[in-house]
Design a protein around this motif. Structure first.
Motif, mmCIF file in Angstrom:
data_model
loop_
_atom_site.group_PDB
_atom_site.id
_atom_site.type_symbol
_atom_site.label_atom_id
_atom_site.label_comp_id
_atom_site.label_asym_id
_atom_site.label_seq_id
_atom_site.Cartn_x
_atom_site.Cartn_y
_atom_site.Cartn_z
ATOM 1 N N TRP B 437 -4.134 8.233 -19.307
ATOM 2 C CA TRP B 437 -2.794 8.844 -19.245
ATOM 3 C C TRP B 437 -1.991 8.625 -20.523
ATOM 4 O O TRP B 437 -1.261 9.497 -20.948
ATOM 5 C CB TRP B 437 -1.985 8.266 -18.083
ATOM 6 C CG TRP B 437 -2.531 8.562 -16.718
ATOM 7 C CD1 TRP B 437 -3.496 9.476 -16.395
ATOM 8 C CD2 TRP B 437 -2.150 7.929 -15.501
ATOM 9 N NE1 TRP B 437 -3.735 9.448 -15.049
ATOM 10 C CE2 TRP B 437 -2.920 8.514 -14.470
ATOM 11 C CE3 TRP B 437 -1.232 6.944 -15.165
ATOM 12 C CZ2 TRP B 437 -2.798 8.135 -13.138
ATOM 13 C CZ3 TRP B 437 -1.098 6.565 -13.843
ATOM 14 C CH2 TRP B 437 -1.880 7.159 -12.835
ATOM 15 N N LEU B 438 -2.097 7.414 -21.074
ATOM 16 C CA LEU B 438 -1.174 7.071 -22.156
ATOM 17 C C LEU B 438 -1.839 6.919 -23.523
ATOM 18 O O LEU B 438 -1.340 7.450 -24.513
ATOM 19 C CB LEU B 438 -0.430 5.774 -21.804
ATOM 20 C CG LEU B 438 0.503 5.910 -20.606
ATOM 21 C CD1 LEU B 438 1.028 4.565 -20.164
ATOM 22 C CD2 LEU B 438 1.662 6.822 -20.943
ATOM 23 N N PRO B 441 -3.841 10.458 -25.032
ATOM 24 C CA PRO B 441 -2.986 11.516 -25.587
ATOM 25 C C PRO B 441 -2.330 11.109 -26.906
ATOM 26 O O PRO B 441 -2.139 11.937 -27.785
ATOM 27 C CB PRO B 441 -1.921 11.725 -24.503
ATOM 28 C CG PRO B 441 -2.533 11.213 -23.264
ATOM 29 C CD PRO B 441 -3.443 10.109 -23.656
ATOM 30 N N ALA B 442 -2.001 9.819 -27.025
ATOM 31 C CA ALA B 442 -1.300 9.388 -28.234
ATOM 32 C C ALA B 442 -2.255 9.095 -29.382
ATOM 33 O O ALA B 442 -1.912 9.301 -30.542
ATOM 34 C CB ALA B 442 -0.470 8.141 -27.920
ATOM 35 N N SER B 519 3.884 16.575 -31.791
ATOM 36 C CA SER B 519 5.136 15.836 -31.616
ATOM 37 C C SER B 519 5.865 15.738 -32.931
ATOM 38 O O SER B 519 5.284 15.945 -33.959
ATOM 39 C CB SER B 519 4.818 14.460 -31.088
ATOM 40 O OG SER B 519 3.918 13.816 -31.946
#
Lengths: 352, 519
Positions: B437-438, B441-442, B519
């Protein structure tokens, strides 16, 4: 601590008892004691570098104290012998730097905390929409943090913290870098977060933020709590010079309590302490003092500057410096008379 | 703070032991068993070894000189570009790194020969072979390797903080140009240049493929001879000690150096105001790129002959290309993933022993690491399966380059942010959802970029691969290195082209995948 465990509202509180923290040879916190009850916003206030954020980090479990106990509800979560991991504390944290996830959208920021305790996809979507709506972020659901303004980021950080349904919400400088109407909006939303099953602790070094946000005030200075209580009570009665200085008192002078009357060079006031006779130290806000020109006056004007419809004056009387308001412009070096128009606060720690 | 993955110190310790195991096994199994033999073994540092060490130091000096010079020229061009176009130059600058230096050396050898004797009895220039004499010297080796390694200096300069526009503007208000350079520019450049200089110098000391092509007798050649001709692992290990004696204290001291290597964040570096200066800097940059990319490419293309031959060589070597890519990418991914996991335990504190150990493994010649793993593999009873050979090769690759994974891990966690990690520690999620989840993606974009960079380092490896993989199952770099000595010229040049183009294409694909700004 288990997320699914329901807590009676009365057990929700944060307590720091005798907390000390040393970093190398430097004492960051010394015997800090205070409580954060549920249903109110408690503001931990003090100048920069006194250990306010450190207190939040101790409560969240990011750091461990050198001595003392951190209690969440009735449970000791940090002490020399006990330590509960952050994820088991039911704490929501809003960092000063926001600490948003740059690769996730605003909606994903809310969904991820929700997915830690909700399984149904529809429920998660519904709850995400509710939270984004309540924070005024519904229009930004698909945006990434880099596409949001400072105020929107701060609201998203708050929304993410709230999505964890925390019993303890910790806010580090929640209003910093947010200006104008956005600031008012954020204050309103933060105050809406109050509930009987949540204890909220916010940290700030700005007095106006503390006054706008808080119900209770804890003043930290030099790594110690110097005053704690309901906001109005602390502001009206700071009790000591450190706390008085921090909440905006600028005028300090001596007085005498005689037969229920408070006597000072700047005025007399009736008090309810009949029978007590002693020298006392007093403090007053600049707004409580008035100055007007008088050739026989005991004060000499040092500076006079306009402030809205009145003038703000600095004057020296004997050897002490005073700040007061004046209705007319006064010249530097001019003699003036000073009067305290409201009862001053009595300081207890420095008997004269 | 106890963060996710921070536990498992036992596992991290075990990984460190596995990493240093080949060197330990090599030392223990090959060390002399008698005191007399031990003292005798030090005679390996004879006159020849010392002469070769001096040659290596001279070579490393010239490599460092040229690489820093070229790096500074390209950085000048970088500062002449607008912030939007800078990332493109950053990716382009990786191309020289993607080509094995011995490939560039062979291309330069062809280029100089062609320059001197263009064919058909004509002599274009320099009948006396001065250029060849220069090329076949430490100066020539420094030139070729400098053209391959300048991106290290350039990348470290671009990663470092400053000098930024506001700093330069403040300096212009009250300082002379010289004072501004001394007080603003130099402090910003000092640490990246020193770091890059040190890294390039040690890479230069380790070079033996290019010097052997240029017929230079260098120190690592002495180590290689001890392994392959005299079968004395212990002597080879002793010869490696000078590397460790210098490098490990440096690794210990570097993080404590005042004004350490700060990673650039926020405001972009200064852009040259003068258009003349910008044009000169960009012309210099174009020249460096022409020398480091176009010259090898053009030489190889010219020498490779017809397109049909090139195509035939490509199709024939497709399995080797795929195998080589697979090894390099698998090992690189392993290095980055393990490095990221390994460094997740370090918040801000790093015990200097860990990077010192990893640096020691990085600066030791690959053949030593390969020989160590060969020794470990020899304990396998009976016939060794192919999978075991592949596993030991991957293990050797990972051992040798784990320092890069460690560095990548620290950069990735820095990119993710300490406050994000603190917030994550409040979430009640398991390790797998946390990654999915974290973290992914980053971090998948910088992680993929780091993987490709490590892949580039492994792509050209010859020393470890020759030792650990059986003949017939070579990688493209080994095949090319062998053909350089006895292969047909046009066929060799075609393989050289493949060696250059495959990593360049991989690099471009990886960066195109990660370029989409999210981003």
């Amino acid at each position: 601590m288990n997320r699914n465990k329901s807590f009676p509202a009365s057990t929700i509180r944060i307590a720091l008892e005798g907390i000390s923290l040393r970093r190398g040879t430097r004492a960051v916190l010394r015997e800090v004691n205070f409580e954060v009850p549920a249903g109110q916003i408690t503001v931990l206030f003090g100048p920069s570098g006194v250990g306010k954020t450190t207190c939040l980090r101790l409560i969240a479990g990011f750091e461990r104290p050198s001595a003392g106990v951190v209690k969440l509800g009735e449970e000791i979560v940090s002490s020399e012998t006990q330590w509960v991991p952050p994820r088991n504390r039911r704490v929501g944290f809003c960092f000063q730097e926001d600490a948003l996830w740059p690769a996730l959208t605003a909606a994903e920021h809310i969904q991820i905390p929700l997915r830690t305790f909700m399984n149904n996809r529809d429920d998660i979507h519904r709850r995400t929409e509710d939270i984004l709506n309540s924070m005024g972020l519904a229009a930004f659901a698909d945006r990434y943090p880099a596409q949001l303004s400072g105020g929107e980021k701060r609201r998203l950080a708050l929304a993410r913290a709230l999505a964890m349904e925390p019993a303890y919400l910790l806010l580090d400088e929640p209003l910093s870098s947010v200006e104008g109407p956005m600031r008012e909006e954020l204050i309103r939303r933060l105050r809406e977060c109050r509930s009987e099953d949540r204890a909220i602790l916010a940290v700030t070094h700005q007095l106006d933020e503390a006054l706008a946000l808080g119900d209770r005030l804890v003043i930290l200075s030099g790594g110690r709590v110097v005053r704690e209580g309901q906001l109005c009570e602390v502001v009206r009665n700071p009790l000591n010079r450190d706390a008085a200085q921090l909440v905006g008192y600028r005028n300090y002078f001596s007085g005498r309590l005689e037969n229920g009357t408070l006597i000072s060079p700047f005025g007399h006031w009736i008090t309810n302490s009949a029978g007590v006779e002693k020298q006392i130290r007093l403090a007053a806000f600049p707004e409580d003092f008035r100055a007007w020109p008088d050739v026989q006056g005991e004060a000499i004007i040092q500076e006079c500057r306009p402030s809205s419809r009145v003038y703000r004056v600095q004057a020296v009387c004997s050897t002490d410096c005073f700040e007061a308001l004046a209705e007319t412009m006064l010249e530097t070096g001019q003699r003036a008379r000073l009067r305290c128009v409201n009862p001053p606060a009595v300081l207890e720690d420095r008997p004269v | 703070m106890k963060q996710r993955f921070q536990g498992g110190w036992f596992l991290r310790g075990a990984l460190m032991i596995v990493l240093i195991l080949p060197v330990l096994v090599l030392v223990v199994s090959s060390g002399p068993d008698k005191a007399g033999a031990f003292w005798n073994s030090w005679r390996v540092f004879d006159r020849y070894a010392l002469e070769r060490l001096v040659t290596s130091i001279q070579l490393a000096f010239w490599i460092t000189f040229f690489a820093l010079g070229f790096g500074l020229i390209v950085y000048g061009g970088y500062c002449g570009l607008s912030p939007k176009t800078r990332p493109f130059l950053g990716v382009l600058a990786l191309l020289p790194l993607s080509y094995p230096p011995f490939g560039a050396a062979s291309a330069w050898m062809i280029f100089i020969t062609r320059l001197e004797h263009p064919g058909e009895g004509r002599i274009l220039w320099d009948a006396h072979g001065t250029l060849s004499r220069i090329l076949y010297s430490v100066f020539g080796g420094g030139w070729i390797l400098g053209l391959c390694l300048w991106p290290i200096a350039f990348l470290l300069l671009t990663m470092a903080a400053g000098p930024q526009r506001s700093q330069m503007e403040a300096a212009q208000l009250g300082m002379s140009r010289w004072s501004a350079f001394r007080k603003v520019v130099w402090p910003a450049w000092r640490m990246p240049l020193i770091t890059a200089g040190a890294v390039i110098f040690y890479l230069g000391l380790l070079q033996f493929e290019v010097p052997s092509l240029l017929q230079l007798q260098v120190y690592p050649l002495e180590i290689f001879i001890q392994f392959t001709a005299r079968f004395s692992d212990w002597s080879a290990f002793l010869l490696c000690l000078p590397y460790l004696l210098v490098v490990v204290p440096m690794a210990w001291g570097m993080p404590r150096a005042p004004g350490g290597l700060a990673i650039h964040a926020g405001e972009p570096p200064y852009r040259w105001q003068s258009s003349g200066l910008r044009a000169a800097a960009l012309a210099g940059t174009a020249l460096v790129f022409a020398l480091s990319i176009l010259v090898p490419l053009a030489s190889l293309m010219r020498h490779a002959g017809s397109v049909s031959l090139m195509w035939r060589v490509t199709t024939e070597h497709a399995p080797i290309v795929i195998r080589s890519l697979l090894y390099a990418i698998t090992a690189a991914a392993g290095v980055v993933i393990l490095g990221t996991w390994f460094t997740s335990a370090f918040n801000t504190k790093h015990h200097p022993l860990v990077p010192a150990c990893l640096l020691a493994l990085f600066v030791l010649p690959g053949v030593l690491i390969g020989a160590g793993w060969l020794q470990i593999r020899s304990y396998w009873p009976g016939v060794q399966p192919d999978a075991l050979m592949a596993a030991t090769l991957l293990a050797a690759y990972i051992t040798h380059t784990f320092l890069l994974g460690y560095g990548a891990g620290i950069l990735l966690w820095g990119y993710y942010g300490i406050r994000q990690r603190e917030f994550d520690s409040l979430l009640h999620v398991g390790a797998f959802p946390y990654v999915r989840w974290l973290l992914l993606p980053a971090l998948w974009r910088p992680g993929l970029q780091a993987t490709v960079l490590v892949m580039l380092v492994l792509w050209g490896d010859v020393g470890m691969t020759i030792l650990l993989y059986p003949p017939g199952g070579d990688t493209l770099a080994v095949e090319y290195y062998n053909l350089l000595h006895y292969g047909s010229e046009s066929r060799t040049a075609s393989i050289g082209l493949l060696l250059l183009l495959v990593p360049a294409l991989t690099l471009m694909v990886a960066f195109a995948l990660t370029a989409r700004a999210r981003s």
